[in-house]
Design a protein around this motif. Structure first.
Motif, PDB file in Angstrom:
ATOM      1  N   VAL A  91       0.836  -1.208   0.000  1.00 52.62           N
ATOM      2  CA  VAL A  91       0.000   0.000   0.000  1.00 52.62           C
ATOM      3  C   VAL A  91       0.870   1.257   0.000  1.00 52.62           C
ATOM      4  O   VAL A  91       0.583   2.191  -0.763  1.00 52.62           O
ATOM      5  CB  VAL A  91      -1.019  -0.021   1.163  1.00 52.62           C
ATOM      6  N   PRO A  92       1.953   1.328   0.798  1.00 53.43           N
ATOM      7  CA  PRO A  92       2.807   2.527   0.701  1.00 53.43           C
ATOM      8  C   PRO A  92       3.357   2.757  -0.712  1.00 53.43           C
ATOM      9  O   PRO A  92       3.455   3.899  -1.157  1.00 53.43           O
ATOM     10  CB  PRO A  92       3.932   2.247   1.704  1.00 53.43           C
ATOM     11  N   GLN A  93       3.691   1.682  -1.431  1.00 55.85           N
ATOM     12  CA  GLN A  93       4.142   1.844  -2.817  1.00 55.85           C
ATOM     13  C   GLN A  93       3.013   2.396  -3.688  1.00 55.85           C
ATOM     14  O   GLN A  93       3.247   3.255  -4.538  1.00 55.85           O
ATOM     15  CB  GLN A  93       4.626   0.511  -3.400  1.00 55.85           C
ATOM     16  N   ALA A  94       1.798   1.895  -3.495  1.00 64.13           N
ATOM     17  CA  ALA A  94       0.652   2.382  -4.264  1.00 64.13           C
ATOM     18  C   ALA A  94       0.415   3.862  -3.988  1.00 64.13           C
ATOM     19  O   ALA A  94       0.150   4.646  -4.909  1.00 64.13           O
ATOM     20  CB  ALA A  94      -0.599   1.555  -3.929  1.00 64.13           C
ATOM     21  N   GLU A  95       0.511   4.240  -2.739  1.00 62.98           N
ATOM     22  CA  GLU A  95       0.322   5.651  -2.365  1.00 62.98           C
ATOM     23  C   GLU A  95       1.413   6.518  -2.990  1.00 62.98           C
ATOM     24  O   GLU A  95       1.127   7.609  -3.502  1.00 62.98           O
ATOM     25  CB  GLU A  95       0.335   5.795  -0.842  1.00 62.98           C
ATOM     26  N   GLU A  96       2.651   6.030  -2.971  1.00 60.34           N
ATOM     27  CA  GLU A  96       3.766   6.786  -3.559  1.00 60.34           C
ATOM     28  C   GLU A  96       3.599   6.908  -5.067  1.00 60.34           C
ATOM     29  O   GLU A  96       3.869   7.957  -5.649  1.00 60.34           O
ATOM     30  CB  GLU A  96       5.102   6.130  -3.203  1.00 60.34           C
ATOM     31  N   ARG A 145       8.287 -16.402  -2.979  1.00 57.55           N
ATOM     32  CA  ARG A 145       7.679 -15.307  -3.757  1.00 57.55           C
ATOM     33  C   ARG A 145       6.160 -15.440  -3.792  1.00 57.55           C
ATOM     34  O   ARG A 145       5.437 -14.445  -3.679  1.00 57.55           O
ATOM     35  CB  ARG A 145       8.249 -15.293  -5.175  1.00 57.55           C
ATOM     36  N   ILE A 146       5.664 -16.660  -3.963  1.00 60.18           N
ATOM     37  CA  ILE A 146       4.210 -16.854  -3.988  1.00 60.18           C
ATOM     38  C   ILE A 146       3.619 -16.562  -2.620  1.00 60.18           C
ATOM     39  O   ILE A 146       2.578 -15.910  -2.510  1.00 60.18           O
ATOM     40  CB  ILE A 146       3.855 -18.275  -4.492  1.00 60.18           C
ATOM     41  N   THR A 153       1.399  -8.823  -0.777  1.00 57.63           N
ATOM     42  CA  THR A 153       1.093  -8.027  -1.962  1.00 57.63           C
ATOM     43  C   THR A 153      -0.397  -7.957  -2.256  1.00 57.63           C
ATOM     44  O   THR A 153      -0.902  -6.901  -2.647  1.00 57.63           O
ATOM     45  CB  THR A 153       1.853  -8.590  -3.180  1.00 57.63           C
ATOM     46  N   ILE A 154      -1.102  -9.038  -2.044  1.00 55.36           N
ATOM     47  CA  ILE A 154      -2.530  -9.080  -2.357  1.00 55.36           C
ATOM     48  C   ILE A 154      -3.321  -8.023  -1.573  1.00 55.36           C
ATOM     49  O   ILE A 154      -4.394  -7.605  -1.985  1.00 55.36           O
ATOM     50  CB  ILE A 154      -3.097 -10.498  -2.142  1.00 55.36           C
ATOM     51  N   HIS A 155      -2.746  -7.529  -0.481  1.00 52.86           N
ATOM     52  CA  HIS A 155      -3.429  -6.523   0.338  1.00 52.86           C
ATOM     53  C   HIS A 155      -3.476  -5.147  -0.327  1.00 52.86           C
ATOM     54  O   HIS A 155      -4.133  -4.242   0.179  1.00 52.86           O
ATOM     55  CB  HIS A 155      -2.798  -6.446   1.730  1.00 52.86           C
ATOM     56  N   VAL A 156      -2.808  -5.003  -1.461  1.00 48.24           N
ATOM     57  CA  VAL A 156      -2.882  -3.752  -2.213  1.00 48.24           C
ATOM     58  C   VAL A 156      -4.229  -3.657  -2.940  1.00 48.24           C
ATOM     59  O   VAL A 156      -4.731  -2.557  -3.184  1.00 48.24           O
ATOM     60  CB  VAL A 156      -1.707  -3.647  -3.222  1.00 48.24           C
ATOM     61  N   LEU A 157      -4.818  -4.803  -3.261  1.00 47.61           N
ATOM     62  CA  LEU A 157      -6.068  -4.792  -4.030  1.00 47.61           C
ATOM     63  C   LEU A 157      -7.186  -3.994  -3.362  1.00 47.61           C
ATOM     64  O   LEU A 157      -7.869  -3.216  -4.045  1.00 47.61           O
ATOM     65  CB  LEU A 157      -6.506  -6.218  -4.352  1.00 47.61           C
TER      66      LEU A 157
END
Length: 193
Positions: A91-96, A145-146, A153-157
């Motif tokens: 999420v921080p990457q998405a916000e950035e 990785r999976i 990563t799935i929490h960005v959705l």
């Protein structure tokens, strides 16, 4: 500008589908994996740091990833849009990414998640490993990785879902069929202004 995030776990078909979307919509592909591999191949100081992180199955720190991403966007000032593949992972990457794109007077139009179950992912990655020999596709690293994808990563959705930008497409089936479904979703994004 048609800026898209193509989402999915390792082996979901993001690279394959990205190349088709680039051709159809005239977009620039930005794959953090490709950026990392280029830096590693060129033995840059950043590449050496990234190499050791990837070898352990770790995520590269946001500051490094975002700097590389911004550099790629800056290299393409006349782009019709971008397909982000493998980013954002948090999420921080998405916000950035949102902040950076806003500073360029643009935004993410839509996010498409390729749905592929773990059994299918394992089959695809095993096949890809035979063909490409990618070091990040080894069994232990792949498993990590999976797990990283499904645990973090799935929490960005939900971040994008809250913005009404998320669509899901079944990533299992014939490649052309998946592409057709993706394009139907993206054509809907392109109409939004």
């Amino acid at each position: 500008m048609l800026n898209l995030v193509l989402f999915g776990p390792p082996g979901a078909g993001k690279g394959t589908q990205s190349s088709r979307l680039i051709e159809k919509y005239g977009l620039v592909h930005i794959s953090t994996g490709d950026l990392f591999r280029a830096h590693i191949a060129n033995q840059t100081s950043l590449g050496k740091k990234v190499s050791s992180l990837i070898a352990e199955g770790e995520l590269v720190p946001d500051s490094i990833t975002i700097s590389m991403l911004e550099e790629e966007i800056e290299k393409n000032p006349s782009a019709k849009g971008f397909v982000f593949d493998g980013f954002p992972r948090t999420v921080p990457q998405a916000e950035e990414l949102d902040r950076f794109l806003e500073s360029k007077k643009t935004s993410i139009k839509g996010v498409v998640a390729l749905d592929v179950d773990q059994e299918e992912l394992s089959k695809r990655i095993a096949e890809r490993q035979k063909i490409s020999g990618r070091v990040d596709d080894g069994a232990d690293k792949l498993k990590k990785r999976i797990e990283e994808y499904f645990n973090k990563t799935i929490h960005v959705l939900p971040y994008y879902e809250a913005q009404n930008k998320l669509s899901k497409v079944n990533g299992i089936g014939e490649i052309d069929s998946v592409t057709k479904d993706l394009c139907a979703v993206i054509d809907g994004f392109a109409l939004i202004d």
